[in-house]
Design a protein around this motif. Structure first.
Motif, PDB file in Angstrom:
ATOM      1  N   SER A  29      38.873  42.501  29.755  1.00 45.67           N
ATOM      2  CA  SER A  29      38.360  41.148  29.535  1.00 45.67           C
ATOM      3  C   SER A  29      37.093  41.128  28.694  1.00 45.67           C
ATOM      4  CB  SER A  29      38.088  40.460  30.880  1.00 45.67           C
ATOM      5  OG  SER A  29      39.287  40.276  31.601  1.00 45.67           O
ATOM      6  N   TYR A  30      36.346  42.225  28.701  1.00 51.51           N
ATOM      7  CA  TYR A  30      35.102  42.254  27.938  1.00 51.51           C
ATOM      8  C   TYR A  30      35.351  42.318  26.435  1.00 51.51           C
ATOM      9  CZ  TYR A  30      32.700  42.953  32.364  1.00 51.51           C
ATOM     10  OH  TYR A  30      32.217  42.788  33.638  1.00 51.51           O
ATOM     11  N   ALA A  31      36.583  42.660  26.051  1.00 50.37           N
ATOM     12  CA  ALA A  31      36.906  42.742  24.625  1.00 50.37           C
ATOM     13  C   ALA A  31      37.578  41.475  24.120  1.00 50.37           C
ATOM     14  CB  ALA A  31      37.823  43.943  24.381  1.00 50.37           C
ATOM     15  N   VAL A  32      37.752  40.485  24.994  1.00 49.25           N
ATOM     16  CA  VAL A  32      38.455  39.265  24.636  1.00 49.25           C
ATOM     17  C   VAL A  32      37.458  38.113  24.523  1.00 49.25           C
ATOM     18  CG1 VAL A  32      40.219  37.608  25.361  1.00 49.25           C
ATOM     19  CG2 VAL A  32      40.535  40.059  25.813  1.00 49.25           C
ATOM     20  N   PRO A  33      37.482  37.365  23.423  1.00 48.72           N
ATOM     21  CA  PRO A  33      36.607  36.192  23.290  1.00 48.72           C
ATOM     22  C   PRO A  33      36.905  35.188  24.404  1.00 48.72           C
ATOM     23  CG  PRO A  33      37.576  36.773  21.179  1.00 48.72           C
ATOM     24  CD  PRO A  33      38.291  37.587  22.219  1.00 48.72           C
ATOM     25  N   PRO A  34      35.961  34.374  24.888  1.00 57.41           N
ATOM     26  CA  PRO A  34      34.594  34.355  24.376  1.00 57.41           C
ATOM     27  C   PRO A  34      33.764  35.537  24.879  1.00 57.41           C
ATOM     28  CG  PRO A  34      34.811  32.842  26.212  1.00 57.41           C
ATOM     29  CD  PRO A  34      36.196  33.366  25.928  1.00 57.41           C
ATOM     30  N   THR A  35      32.902  36.041  24.020  1.00 52.92           N
ATOM     31  CA  THR A  35      32.091  37.212  24.355  1.00 52.92           C
ATOM     32  C   THR A  35      31.134  36.946  25.517  1.00 52.92           C
ATOM     33  OG1 THR A  35      32.247  37.991  22.085  1.00 52.92           O
ATOM     34  CG2 THR A  35      30.511  38.943  23.459  1.00 52.92           C
ATOM     35  N   PRO A  36      30.444  35.792  25.564  1.00 53.74           N
ATOM     36  CA  PRO A  36      29.545  35.538  26.702  1.00 53.74           C
ATOM     37  C   PRO A  36      30.322  35.534  28.022  1.00 53.74           C
ATOM     38  CG  PRO A  36      29.173  33.959  24.932  1.00 53.74           C
ATOM     39  CD  PRO A  36      30.443  34.680  24.595  1.00 53.74           C
ATOM     40  N   ILE A  37      29.725  36.114  29.044  1.00 52.35           N
ATOM     41  CA  ILE A  37      30.365  36.107  30.357  1.00 52.35           C
ATOM     42  C   ILE A  37      29.967  34.817  31.055  1.00 52.35           C
ATOM     43  CG2 ILE A  37      30.727  37.377  32.498  1.00 52.35           C
ATOM     44  CD1 ILE A  37      31.679  38.755  29.911  1.00 52.35           C
ATOM     45  N   ASP A  38      30.709  33.769  30.757  1.00 51.80           N
ATOM     46  CA  ASP A  38      30.430  32.457  31.322  1.00 51.80           C
ATOM     47  C   ASP A  38      31.586  32.027  32.214  1.00 51.80           C
ATOM     48  OD1 ASP A  38      32.420  31.973  29.505  1.00 51.80           O
ATOM     49  OD2 ASP A  38      31.179  30.827  28.117  1.00 51.80           O
ATOM     50  N   GLU A  39      31.539  30.786  32.654  1.00 55.57           N
ATOM     51  CA  GLU A  39      32.574  30.284  33.552  1.00 55.57           C
ATOM     52  C   GLU A  39      33.968  30.397  32.935  1.00 55.57           C
ATOM     53  OE1 GLU A  39      34.108  28.447  37.101  1.00 55.57           O
ATOM     54  OE2 GLU A  39      32.170  29.382  36.625  1.00 55.57           O
ATOM     55  N   LEU A  40      34.079  30.122  31.631  1.00 53.05           N
ATOM     56  CA  LEU A  40      35.377  30.211  30.963  1.00 53.05           C
ATOM     57  C   LEU A  40      35.885  31.648  30.961  1.00 53.05           C
ATOM     58  CD1 LEU A  40      37.683  29.012  29.352  1.00 53.05           C
ATOM     59  CD2 LEU A  40      36.298  29.297  27.259  1.00 53.05           C
ATOM     60  N   ALA A  41      35.003  32.595  30.685  1.00 49.65           N
ATOM     61  CA  ALA A  41      35.408  34.007  30.679  1.00 49.65           C
ATOM     62  C   ALA A  41      35.866  34.447  32.067  1.00 49.65           C
ATOM     63  CB  ALA A  41      34.245  34.876  30.200  1.00 49.65           C
ATOM     64  N   ILE A  42      35.185  33.968  33.091  1.00 49.49           N
ATOM     65  CA  ILE A  42      35.553  34.312  34.465  1.00 49.49           C
ATOM     66  C   ILE A  42      36.924  33.750  34.803  1.00 49.49           C
ATOM     67  CG2 ILE A  42      34.991  33.863  36.887  1.00 49.49           C
ATOM     68  CD1 ILE A  42      32.017  34.033  36.068  1.00 49.49           C
ATOM     69  N   ARG A  43      37.163  32.492  34.454  1.00 52.48           N
ATOM     70  CA  ARG A  43      38.459  31.875  34.734  1.00 52.48           C
ATOM     71  C   ARG A  43      39.584  32.581  33.972  1.00 52.48           C
ATOM     72  NH1 ARG A  43      38.759  26.885  37.247  1.00 52.48           N
ATOM     73  NH2 ARG A  43      36.755  26.007  37.892  1.00 52.48           N
ATOM     74  N   ASN A  44      39.306  32.959  32.723  1.00 54.60           N
ATOM     75  CA  ASN A  44      40.314  33.672  31.933  1.00 54.60           C
ATOM     76  C   ASN A  44      40.638  35.029  32.554  1.00 54.60           C
ATOM     77  OD1 ASN A  44      40.565  31.598  30.078  1.00 54.60           O
ATOM     78  ND2 ASN A  44      39.108  32.490  28.618  1.00 54.60           N
ATOM     79  N   ALA A  45      39.609  35.734  33.030  1.00 52.50           N
ATOM     80  CA  ALA A  45      39.818  37.039  33.660  1.00 52.50           C
ATOM     81  C   ALA A  45      40.632  36.891  34.940  1.00 52.50           C
ATOM     82  CB  ALA A  45      38.470  37.697  33.954  1.00 52.50           C
ATOM     83  N   ILE A  46      40.333  35.852  35.717  1.00 53.05           N
ATOM     84  CA  ILE A  46      41.070  35.615  36.958  1.00 53.05           C
ATOM     85  C   ILE A  46      42.524  35.280  36.663  1.00 53.05           C
ATOM     86  CG2 ILE A  46      41.296  33.981  38.883  1.00 53.05           C
ATOM     87  CD1 ILE A  46      38.226  33.943  39.032  1.00 53.05           C
ATOM     88  N   ALA A  47      42.755  34.556  35.578  1.00 49.30           N
ATOM     89  CA  ALA A  47      44.121  34.192  35.209  1.00 49.30           C
ATOM     90  C   ALA A  47      44.912  35.394  34.702  1.00 49.30           C
ATOM     91  CB  ALA A  47      44.094  33.099  34.140  1.00 49.30           C
ATOM     92  N   ALA A  48      44.225  36.342  34.065  1.00 46.67           N
ATOM     93  CA  ALA A  48      44.916  37.462  33.411  1.00 46.67           C
ATOM     94  C   ALA A  48      45.057  38.700  34.277  1.00 46.67           C
ATOM     95  CB  ALA A  48      44.183  37.832  32.119  1.00 46.67           C
ATOM     96  N   HIS A  49      44.228  38.836  35.303  1.00 48.74           N
ATOM     97  CA  HIS A  49      44.204  40.077  36.079  1.00 48.74           C
ATOM     98  C   HIS A  49      44.114  39.781  37.574  1.00 48.74           C
ATOM     99  CE1 HIS A  49      43.291  42.364  32.375  1.00 48.74           C
ATOM    100  NE2 HIS A  49      42.523  41.336  32.077  1.00 48.74           N
ATOM    101  N   PRO A  50      44.687  40.642  38.403  1.00 50.29           N
ATOM    102  CA  PRO A  50      44.454  40.518  39.852  1.00 50.29           C
ATOM    103  C   PRO A  50      42.996  40.800  40.162  1.00 50.29           C
ATOM    104  CG  PRO A  50      45.599  42.564  39.356  1.00 50.29           C
ATOM    105  CD  PRO A  50      45.543  41.785  38.076  1.00 50.29           C
ATOM    106  N   THR A  51      42.536  40.310  41.286  1.00 50.11           N
ATOM    107  CA  THR A  51      41.135  40.503  41.676  1.00 50.11           C
ATOM    108  C   THR A  51      41.056  41.175  43.033  1.00 50.11           C
ATOM    109  OG1 THR A  51      40.399  38.552  40.431  1.00 50.11           O
ATOM    110  CG2 THR A  51      38.946  39.351  42.186  1.00 50.11           C
TER     111      THR A  51
END
Length: 333
Positions: A29-51
């Motif tokens: 997820s750190y290599a996928v835009p958006p680069t800032p670790i913000d709410e959108l990045a967190i939601r995208n990571a949760i959607a793409a990967h198990p937690t």
């Protein structure tokens, strides 16, 4: 998640407190835009990967010693996110620790994930040492609501706090309660006033998700026999029951007829155990596993030869076993 709040009622106590936590994104997820670790990045990571919702032991905090290495290993090797919550009274989390309070904190972590799009099947509950009691309590609560997480992983678990204390060894060699065993009523009195019990043995049978018990054979803090006992508790419904009339007499003044009945029953249960439990000797561990059926997940008991109380979490074999058993695949739920 620092600053997240929980508001629940347990044992007539209403709790509102801020919890400190880290959400570590899956490495990809750190290599996928958006680069800032913000709410959108967190939601995208949760959607793409198990937690993995992780709960640590009773010592120190989420930042202590080896723990950040644990999060890093699981986010890179399994490409899973890791959410680690510090209990109330630990690190920057507000409040005073208590058994119902810690379960509330655990549920707050689960709810934080689901509020950001995670389904229960996206979430693995993992606890180590004290954290296993917290995870078992949360898993049982979810089971009552008909909610099944992806899996429940208990590392260095114990049957209950009283049973664990009976075998606990300070510094790995000094038995904590052995001096009191000469006066049994003192031990019973002590346990009667023990406010926290974390009765994992009673909590786990209601959990329908796959359960993985991991316990190093060289754990000098909590003996691996505690996890073996939990495995046997979960297996018990699949074996012929011990008749109520026979159970109280086990090993104490048994009549010849009771001895004969017990011998026949023991042989039958041993055969049933062989039919239900698959056992494998892996390179790094002994593995026992059985299927529960009726839509319930399998139960696995993984006993690594080494790893002690903490380092077992970092074993590549353990990490890969968790990933394979719970089908945690790179980049997908």
């Amino acid at each position: 998640m620092t600053g997240a709040h929980s508001k629940r009622v347990a044992e007539k106590v209403t709790v509102f407190s801020a919890l400190g936590a880290w959400f570590v994104l899956a490495d990809a997820s750190y290599a996928v835009p958006p680069t800032p670790i913000d709410e959108l990045a967190i939601r995208n990571a949760i959607a793409a990967h198990p937690t993995i919702l992780f709960f640590h032991g009773n010592a120190a905090t989420r930042a202590a010693v080896f723990r950040p290495r644990v999060y890093g290993m699981y986010t890179t090797r399994l490409q899973a996110n890791v959410l680690v919550v510090d209990y109330r009274g630990f690190a920057d989390s507000e409040g005073t620790p208590s058994e119902p309070g810690l379960i509330i904190d655990a549920r707050a972590g689960f709810d934080w994930l689901t509020a950001r799009g995670a389904s229960a099947h996206d979430i693995v509950l993992m606890g180590q040492s004290l954290g296993t009691g917290v995870v078992a309590g949360l898993a049982a609560q979810l089971a009552e609501e008909g909610v099944d997480p992806r899996g429940v992983v208990l590392v260095a678990a114990f049957q209950s706090l009283p049973l664990m204390l009976e075998e606990y060894q300070m510094f790995g060699f000094l038995p904590l309660l052995r001096p009191l065993k000469a006066v049994p009523f003192i031990t019973k009195l002590l346990f009667r006033f023990l406010r926290s019990r974390f009765d994992t043995e009673k909590a786990l049978p209601s959990v329908r998700a796959p359960i993985i018990l991991v316990h190093a054979l060289n754990d000098a803090d909590i003996p691996h026999t505690q996890s073996v006992a939990l495995f046997n508790t979960l297996l018990e419904p699949h074996l012929s029951p011990i008749p109520p009339a026979l159970a109280p007499a086990l090993g104490i003044g048994m009549t010849p007829e009771q001895v004969r009945e017990l011998h026949i029953l023991g042989a039958k249960r041993a055969e049933e155990r062989l039919q239900h439990v698959r056992e494998d000797d892996l390179v790094y561990a002994n593995l026992k596993r059985f299927e529960r059926g009726d839509g319930q997940g399998a139960v696995s008991l993984l006993l690594p030869v080494s790893g002690k109380h903490n380092e077992v979490l970092l074993s590549e074999g353990v990490i890969d076993f968790v990933g394979q058993t719970l089908s945690i695949k790179r980049g997908t739920c």
